[in-house]
Design a protein around this motif. Structure first.
Motif, PDB file in Angstrom:
ATOM      1  N   LEU A 160      58.623  37.425  17.975  1.00 29.70           N
ATOM      2  CA  LEU A 160      57.438  37.010  17.228  1.00 29.70           C
ATOM      3  C   LEU A 160      56.213  37.747  17.727  1.00 29.70           C
ATOM      4  CD1 LEU A 160      55.932  35.165  15.239  1.00 29.70           C
ATOM      5  CD2 LEU A 160      55.823  33.445  17.066  1.00 29.70           C
ATOM      6  N   GLU A 161      56.058  37.832  19.053  1.00 27.52           N
ATOM      7  CA  GLU A 161      54.915  38.535  19.637  1.00 27.52           C
ATOM      8  C   GLU A 161      54.911  39.995  19.223  1.00 27.52           C
ATOM      9  OE1 GLU A 161      53.003  39.498  24.054  1.00 27.52           O
ATOM     10  OE2 GLU A 161      55.046  38.782  23.868  1.00 27.52           O
ATOM     11  N   SER A 162      56.088  40.643  19.252  1.00 28.89           N
ATOM     12  CA  SER A 162      56.191  42.043  18.883  1.00 28.89           C
ATOM     13  C   SER A 162      55.811  42.261  17.426  1.00 28.89           C
ATOM     14  CB  SER A 162      57.623  42.545  19.135  1.00 28.89           C
ATOM     15  OG  SER A 162      57.773  43.880  18.707  1.00 28.89           O
ATOM     16  N   GLU A 163      56.293  41.383  16.537  1.00 29.33           N
ATOM     17  CA  GLU A 163      55.999  41.516  15.116  1.00 29.33           C
ATOM     18  C   GLU A 163      54.522  41.273  14.834  1.00 29.33           C
ATOM     19  OE1 GLU A 163      58.624  38.907  13.081  1.00 29.33           O
ATOM     20  OE2 GLU A 163      60.413  40.126  13.487  1.00 29.33           O
ATOM     21  N   GLN A 164      53.916  40.318  15.541  1.00 27.15           N
ATOM     22  CA  GLN A 164      52.492  40.048  15.344  1.00 27.15           C
ATOM     23  C   GLN A 164      51.652  41.231  15.809  1.00 27.15           C
ATOM     24  OE1 GLN A 164      52.136  36.277  17.459  1.00 27.15           O
ATOM     25  NE2 GLN A 164      52.045  35.164  15.532  1.00 27.15           N
ATOM     26  N   ILE A 165      52.039  41.839  16.941  1.00 32.28           N
ATOM     27  CA  ILE A 165      51.327  43.024  17.418  1.00 32.28           C
ATOM     28  C   ILE A 165      51.444  44.132  16.388  1.00 32.28           C
ATOM     29  CG2 ILE A 165      51.348  44.870  19.154  1.00 32.28           C
ATOM     30  CD1 ILE A 165      52.152  42.742  21.210  1.00 32.28           C
ATOM     31  N   GLY A 166      52.644  44.321  15.838  1.00 37.00           N
ATOM     32  CA  GLY A 166      52.849  45.341  14.819  1.00 37.00           C
ATOM     33  C   GLY A 166      51.988  45.115  13.593  1.00 37.00           C
ATOM     34  N   GLU A 167      51.861  43.863  13.168  1.00 36.07           N
ATOM     35  CA  GLU A 167      51.020  43.548  12.013  1.00 36.07           C
ATOM     36  C   GLU A 167      49.556  43.864  12.288  1.00 36.07           C
ATOM     37  OE1 GLU A 167      51.838  39.478  11.248  1.00 36.07           O
ATOM     38  OE2 GLU A 167      53.735  39.869  10.211  1.00 36.07           O
ATOM     39  N   ARG A 168      49.087  43.510  13.509  1.00 29.72           N
ATOM     40  CA  ARG A 168      47.686  43.768  13.848  1.00 29.72           C
ATOM     41  C   ARG A 168      47.419  45.271  13.928  1.00 29.72           C
ATOM     42  NH1 ARG A 168      48.505  39.264  17.371  1.00 29.72           N
ATOM     43  NH2 ARG A 168      48.832  40.652  19.161  1.00 29.72           N
ATOM     44  N   VAL A 169      48.374  46.010  14.495  1.00 29.87           N
ATOM     45  CA  VAL A 169      48.204  47.463  14.588  1.00 29.87           C
ATOM     46  C   VAL A 169      48.135  48.079  13.200  1.00 29.87           C
ATOM     47  CG1 VAL A 169      49.339  49.611  15.266  1.00 29.87           C
ATOM     48  CG2 VAL A 169      49.242  47.703  16.866  1.00 29.87           C
ATOM     49  N   LYS A 170      49.024  47.641  12.304  1.00 25.94           N
ATOM     50  CA  LYS A 170      49.018  48.205  10.954  1.00 25.94           C
ATOM     51  C   LYS A 170      47.728  47.866  10.223  1.00 25.94           C
ATOM     52  CE  LYS A 170      51.672  48.854   6.773  1.00 25.94           C
ATOM     53  NZ  LYS A 170      52.937  48.624   6.046  1.00 25.94           N
ATOM     54  N   MET A 171      47.211  46.645  10.411  1.00 24.69           N
ATOM     55  CA  MET A 171      45.939  46.288   9.776  1.00 24.69           C
ATOM     56  C   MET A 171      44.823  47.201  10.268  1.00 24.69           C
ATOM     57  SD  MET A 171      46.072  42.107   9.808  1.00 24.69           S
ATOM     58  CE  MET A 171      44.338  42.015   9.395  1.00 24.69           C
ATOM     59  N   GLY A 172      44.792  47.450  11.582  1.00 24.56           N
ATOM     60  CA  GLY A 172      43.769  48.327  12.137  1.00 24.56           C
ATOM     61  C   GLY A 172      43.913  49.751  11.653  1.00 24.56           C
ATOM     62  N   MET A 173      45.159  50.240  11.577  1.00 26.58           N
ATOM     63  CA  MET A 173      45.400  51.595  11.097  1.00 26.58           C
ATOM     64  C   MET A 173      45.021  51.737   9.626  1.00 26.58           C
ATOM     65  SD  MET A 173      46.672  53.525  13.585  1.00 26.58           S
ATOM     66  CE  MET A 173      47.822  54.747  13.002  1.00 26.58           C
ATOM     67  N   THR A 174      45.323  50.701   8.837  1.00 25.94           N
ATOM     68  CA  THR A 174      44.974  50.739   7.418  1.00 25.94           C
ATOM     69  C   THR A 174      43.466  50.803   7.240  1.00 25.94           C
ATOM     70  OG1 THR A 174      46.967  49.504   6.822  1.00 25.94           O
ATOM     71  CG2 THR A 174      45.171  49.526   5.220  1.00 25.94           C
ATOM     72  N   GLN A 175      42.723  50.004   8.012  1.00 25.64           N
ATOM     73  CA  GLN A 175      41.271  50.032   7.934  1.00 25.64           C
ATOM     74  C   GLN A 175      40.726  51.390   8.331  1.00 25.64           C
ATOM     75  OE1 GLN A 175      39.270  47.994   6.646  1.00 25.64           O
ATOM     76  NE2 GLN A 175      37.249  48.629   7.388  1.00 25.64           N
ATOM     77  N   LYS A 176      41.289  51.960   9.394  1.00 23.96           N
ATOM     78  CA  LYS A 176      40.841  53.285   9.832  1.00 23.96           C
ATOM     79  C   LYS A 176      41.186  54.342   8.804  1.00 23.96           C
ATOM     80  CE  LYS A 176      40.793  56.397  13.796  1.00 23.96           C
ATOM     81  NZ  LYS A 176      41.259  56.631  15.187  1.00 23.96           N
ATOM     82  N   ALA A 177      42.341  54.198   8.157  1.00 26.11           N
ATOM     83  CA  ALA A 177      42.740  55.154   7.130  1.00 26.11           C
ATOM     84  C   ALA A 177      41.783  55.120   5.949  1.00 26.11           C
ATOM     85  CB  ALA A 177      44.167  54.862   6.665  1.00 26.11           C
ATOM     86  N   ARG A 178      41.257  53.922   5.648  1.00 31.64           N
ATOM     87  CA  ARG A 178      40.361  53.791   4.495  1.00 31.64           C
ATOM     88  C   ARG A 178      38.962  54.337   4.776  1.00 31.64           C
ATOM     89  NH1 ARG A 178      42.551  50.783   0.500  1.00 31.64           N
ATOM     90  NH2 ARG A 178      44.228  49.319   1.020  1.00 31.64           N
ATOM     91  N   VAL A 179      38.429  54.040   5.951  1.00 31.03           N
ATOM     92  CA  VAL A 179      37.013  54.346   6.199  1.00 31.03           C
ATOM     93  C   VAL A 179      36.778  55.304   7.357  1.00 31.03           C
ATOM     94  CG1 VAL A 179      36.319  52.138   5.224  1.00 31.03           C
ATOM     95  CG2 VAL A 179      36.681  52.329   7.685  1.00 31.03           C
ATOM     96  N   GLY A 180      37.822  55.578   8.174  1.00 26.11           N
ATOM     97  CA  GLY A 180      37.616  56.465   9.311  1.00 26.11           C
ATOM     98  C   GLY A 180      36.920  55.720  10.446  1.00 26.11           C
ATOM     99  N   PRO A 181      36.385  56.468  11.409  1.00 27.91           N
ATOM    100  CA  PRO A 181      36.452  57.929  11.530  1.00 27.91           C
ATOM    101  C   PRO A 181      37.701  58.371  12.287  1.00 27.91           C
ATOM    102  CG  PRO A 181      35.083  57.063  13.271  1.00 27.91           C
ATOM    103  CD  PRO A 181      35.547  55.871  12.450  1.00 27.91           C
TER     104      PRO A 181
END
Length: 275
Positions: free
Chosen positions: A130-151
């Motif tokens: 569960l901890e691993s999957e939650q970390i993965g979800e948070r990382v993907k959310m952060g990467m998606t935000q960075k992909a949209r707006v940078g830098p």
């Protein structure tokens, strides 16, 4: 009844050495007393002094795993003596299960040779998952935000034609010429097969020094990074690095790729960019 052969593992890091009860001698005495109380035989003692529990690069730990045929159960005073990294701990537990070995933590009453111990370990594994999957979800959310707006870039290895300096893509001119030649060949009507063959005939190689194949040519021509854009998980945005080809050149190459049969190994169809 067969006597259980036990591998006693003790560890102390530099930061632990000043803490009461963490000394190697104290661990050894308590574990030997535990074995005596349960009528277990001590097969071997493995001692890692001055080593962190956050990785597995420990000489005694590695030796213990290599000599697993000599023991039936692994005994520690506390779980954090064997691992301080949950992923490494779970990988070890999977290996022990596969090898038919038990794990015992003396002070935490965890013994996988018992039904209750296996039940507790199952809960621990599910919590770690569960901890691993939650970390993965948070990382993907952060990467998606960075992909949209940078830098900046998104942590990938630099593609052919670029290096990474202080978090930015910087052109490597010798490699950039290879990329431009590939776009020129595409626009002149060469097929992916013909382009790969010509690059190989000229002694040109990929970023990793390997020969060219049609799919590798396709991926270069299909990558918007060369027109000054970044793409991640379906998101394409204008970036701040120097392009190697104009947007118009990139789009024309995409139109030519669209007119040809899509390679079976290609992950996505050609895309068009807005200048």
């Amino acid at each position: 009844m067969r006597t259980v052969r036990v591998a006693i593992y003790t560890r102390v890091s530099t930061e632990d050495q000043a803490k009461e009860g963490f000394s190697l001698e104290a661990q050894r005495e308590r574990l030997e007393a535990y074995c005596l109380a349960r009528d277990w035989s001590v097969a071997a003692r493995y001692i890692d002094e001055g080593h962190s529990g956050r990785n597995i690069r420990r000489p005694a730990y590695q030796k213990m795993m290599a000599e697993r045929d000599h023991w039936d159960a692994l005994l520690v005073i506390k779980m954090d003596r064997i691992h301080r990294n949950s992923r490494n701990f779970m990988e070890m537990m999977e290996n022990l299960q596969e090898w038919g070995k038990d794990f015992v933590s003396a002070s935490e009453s965890l013994d996988t040779s018992t039904a209750m111990g296996r039940f507790v370990m199952d809960i621990i594994q599910r919590i770690a998952q569960l901890e691993s999957e939650q970390i993965g979800e948070r990382v993907k959310m952060g990467m998606t935000q960075k992909a949209r707006v940078g830098p900046g870039i998104l942590g990938f290895h630099p593609p052919l034609g670029y290096d990474v300096t202080e978090g930015r893509l910087v052109p490597i001119e010798a490699e950039a010429e290879v990329v431009r030649e590939m776009f020129d060949l595409c626009l002149s009507g060469r097929t992916l097969e013909e382009t790969a063959a010509e690059l190989n005939a000229n002694g040109l190689r990929t970023k990793l020094g390997t020969s060219w194949a049609p799919i590798k040519v396709y991926r270069i021509l299909h990558n918007p990074v060369y027109a000054g854009f970044l793409r991640w998980d379906g998101i394409v945005r204008k970036a701040d690095h120097d392009p190697l080809v104009a947007v118009e050149t990139f789009n024309e190459a995409q139109e030519r790729l669209r007119s040809r049969a899509l390679l079976s190994t290609a992950h996505a169809p050609p895309i068009l960019l807005e200048a």
